[in-house]
Design a protein around this motif. Structure first.
Motif, PDB file in Angstrom:
ATOM      1  N   TYR A   1       0.857  -1.193   0.000  1.00  0.00           N
ATOM      2  CA  TYR A   1       0.000   0.000   0.000  1.00  0.00           C
ATOM      3  C   TYR A   1       0.889   1.238   0.000  1.00  0.00           C
ATOM      4  CZ  TYR A   1      -3.132   3.580   1.980  1.00  0.00           C
ATOM      5  OH  TYR A   1      -3.848   4.733   2.216  1.00  0.00           O
TER       6      TYR A   1
ATOM      7  N   THR B   1      -4.323   4.809   7.038  1.00  0.00           N
ATOM      8  CA  THR B   1      -3.415   3.685   7.248  1.00  0.00           C
ATOM      9  C   THR B   1      -4.037   2.388   6.741  1.00  0.00           C
ATOM     10  OG1 THR B   1      -4.299   3.166   9.439  1.00  0.00           O
ATOM     11  CG2 THR B   1      -2.546   4.826   9.320  1.00  0.00           C
ATOM     12  N   TRP B   2      -3.191   1.379   6.530  1.00  0.00           N
ATOM     13  CA  TRP B   2      -3.687   0.075   6.094  1.00  0.00           C
ATOM     14  C   TRP B   2      -4.587  -0.540   7.161  1.00  0.00           C
ATOM     15  CZ3 TRP B   2      -4.558  -2.449   1.901  1.00  0.00           C
ATOM     16  CH2 TRP B   2      -4.852  -3.821   1.954  1.00  0.00           C
TER      17      TRP B   2
ATOM     18  N   THR C   1       3.081  -1.553   4.126  1.00  0.00           N
ATOM     19  CA  THR C   1       2.870  -0.158   3.741  1.00  0.00           C
ATOM     20  C   THR C   1       4.213   0.479   3.406  1.00  0.00           C
ATOM     21  OG1 THR C   1       0.926   0.047   5.167  1.00  0.00           O
ATOM     22  CG2 THR C   1       1.995   2.092   4.483  1.00  0.00           C
TER      23      THR C   1
ATOM     24  N   GLU D   1       6.130   3.504   3.602  1.00  0.00           N
ATOM     25  CA  GLU D   1       6.077   4.766   4.340  1.00  0.00           C
ATOM     26  C   GLU D   1       6.983   5.814   3.709  1.00  0.00           C
ATOM     27  OE1 GLU D   1       3.980   5.286   6.607  1.00  0.00           O
ATOM     28  OE2 GLU D   1       3.452   3.350   7.485  1.00  0.00           O
TER      29      GLU D   1
ATOM     30  N   VAL E   1       2.946   7.136   3.561  1.00  0.00           N
ATOM     31  CA  VAL E   1       1.821   7.032   2.636  1.00  0.00           C
ATOM     32  C   VAL E   1       1.592   8.398   1.994  1.00  0.00           C
ATOM     33  CG1 VAL E   1      -0.653   6.583   2.484  1.00  0.00           C
ATOM     34  CG2 VAL E   1       0.782   5.176   3.962  1.00  0.00           C
TER      35      VAL E   1
END
Length: 345
Positions: free
Chosen positions: A9, A28-29, A57, A59, A61
């Motif tokens: 993600y 956030t996921w 994720t 980072e 995001v």
């Protein structure tokens, strides 16, 4: 047969939430997964029970308008780190620059033999009419092909709505239509209707037995120039003379046509003397350039100019950045002319 699917993600509309006066911002996921019951509760929703998921994720995001070549490199390294232990990969990404990232990754990955599927959404996962659930579910079928007895698509591709498109052939064509992407000059790699049809004859397979690897460098010494009526290339000529750029994506009229002023000959001459490559493309979404078809394209019949054929704008720019970033001057023209990942016909 169980498949192992890695989901990364990165941000984008898919996971955006409304924060009030500051507009949509990435979530956030952990917040997103609650809206994906078929993935979170596999014992109850059996559809993906044959998939072992790894979630991660990248980072921080971000909104995809903040994507950079450094982030492309970060995505590529995440795939590389998990390559041997997974069967397929899904990159959740914002739609604004999705086609750029798909094109860039297609060049980064050397000897790819597994599906790398990019997808996103036009409406956030938190919206009651989101397209994110369908897009991710479809992407899971392509990345987890073993569990569904589907053909492997060993390419970087975009899965959006009911289409699977070659990543470096795709363009974003709508800001609000759920069918947000199209592939103007190439057929779908797969169609996701009630039955999933993979067009096996269209797939690109690695021609060597060498191991999967990365070439991740991108040059920022390039410009993207769209010719328009009355455009004078004098500023572009000065930029070439200063040696501040090493490549130009030149978006010509029609089949490769330019105004007939002498300044274009001067530009070509300066590019020759500075080894500045010109990748000639067309502004038309469909079709290709054919240098020399018209007299007004004859100026581009030069060794410093590469015929972009039917390449998309996104693929042209990322390919030029990648070639200049990874290869020395004597190699660049030859490599840029080649069909490396199915990006040109």
């Amino acid at each position: 047969m169980k498949s192992k699917v890695y989901i990364l993600y990165t941000g984008g509309t898919f996971g955006m939430k409304n924060t009030g006066g500051n507009g949509l911002q990435p979530s956030t996921w952990e917040e997103i997964i609650d809206y994906l019951p078929a993935i979170k509760n596999q014992t109850f929703f059996h559809y993906f029970s044959e998939i072992n998921f790894t979630f991660e994720t990248l980072e921080p995001v971000i909104d995809s308008s903040d994507i950079t070549p450094q982030i492309w490199e970060g995505i590529a390294h995440k795939v590389q780190e998990n390559y041997k232990s997974h069967d397929g990969f899904i990159i959740l990404h914002g739609t604004d620059t999705l086609a750029y990232t798909a094109s860039a990754l297609s060049f980064i990955f050397q000897n790819l033999t597994k599906p790398v599927v990019l997808t996103g959404a036009q409406l956030p996962i938190f919206h009651p009419r989101t397209d994110g659930i369908v897009n991710l579910s479809n992407a899971i079928y392509i990345a987890g092909y073993k569990s569904f007895d589907l053909a492997c698509i060993p390419e970087v591709c975009i899965c959006f709505n009911d289409d699977v498109l070659r990543g470096n052939r795709a363009v974003k064509t709508s800001t609000n239509d759920f069918e947000g992407f199209s592939s103007p000059n190439f057929e779908n790699l797969a169609n996701l209707e009630q039955q999933i049809l993979v067009n096996k004859h269209l797939l690109c397979h690695s021609s060597t037995q060498e191991e999967f690897s990365l070439k991740t460098k991108f040059s920022d010494s390039v410009v993207n120039v769209t010719v328009f009526p009355g455009y004078n290339p004098r500023h572009l000529i000065e930029l070439v003379k200063s040696k501040k750029i090493e490549g130009i994506v030149l978006k010509t009229f029609g089949a490769g046509n330019l105004p007939t002023s002498k300044s274009w000959h001067e530009l070509i001459s300066e590019c020759e003397s500075t080894n500045t490559l010109i990748l000639a493309t067309t502004q038309c979404p469909n079709g290709k350039i054919e240098l020399g078809q018209y007299e007004s394209s004859m100026v581009l019949k030069n060794t410093i100019v590469i015929d972009g054929k039917d390449i998309t704008s996104e693929a042209a720019l990322t390919k030029l950045m990648w070639v200049i970033g990874n290869f020395n001057i004597p190699e660049r023209r030859s490599i840029l002319s080649q069909n490396l990942r199915g990006e040109i016909t």
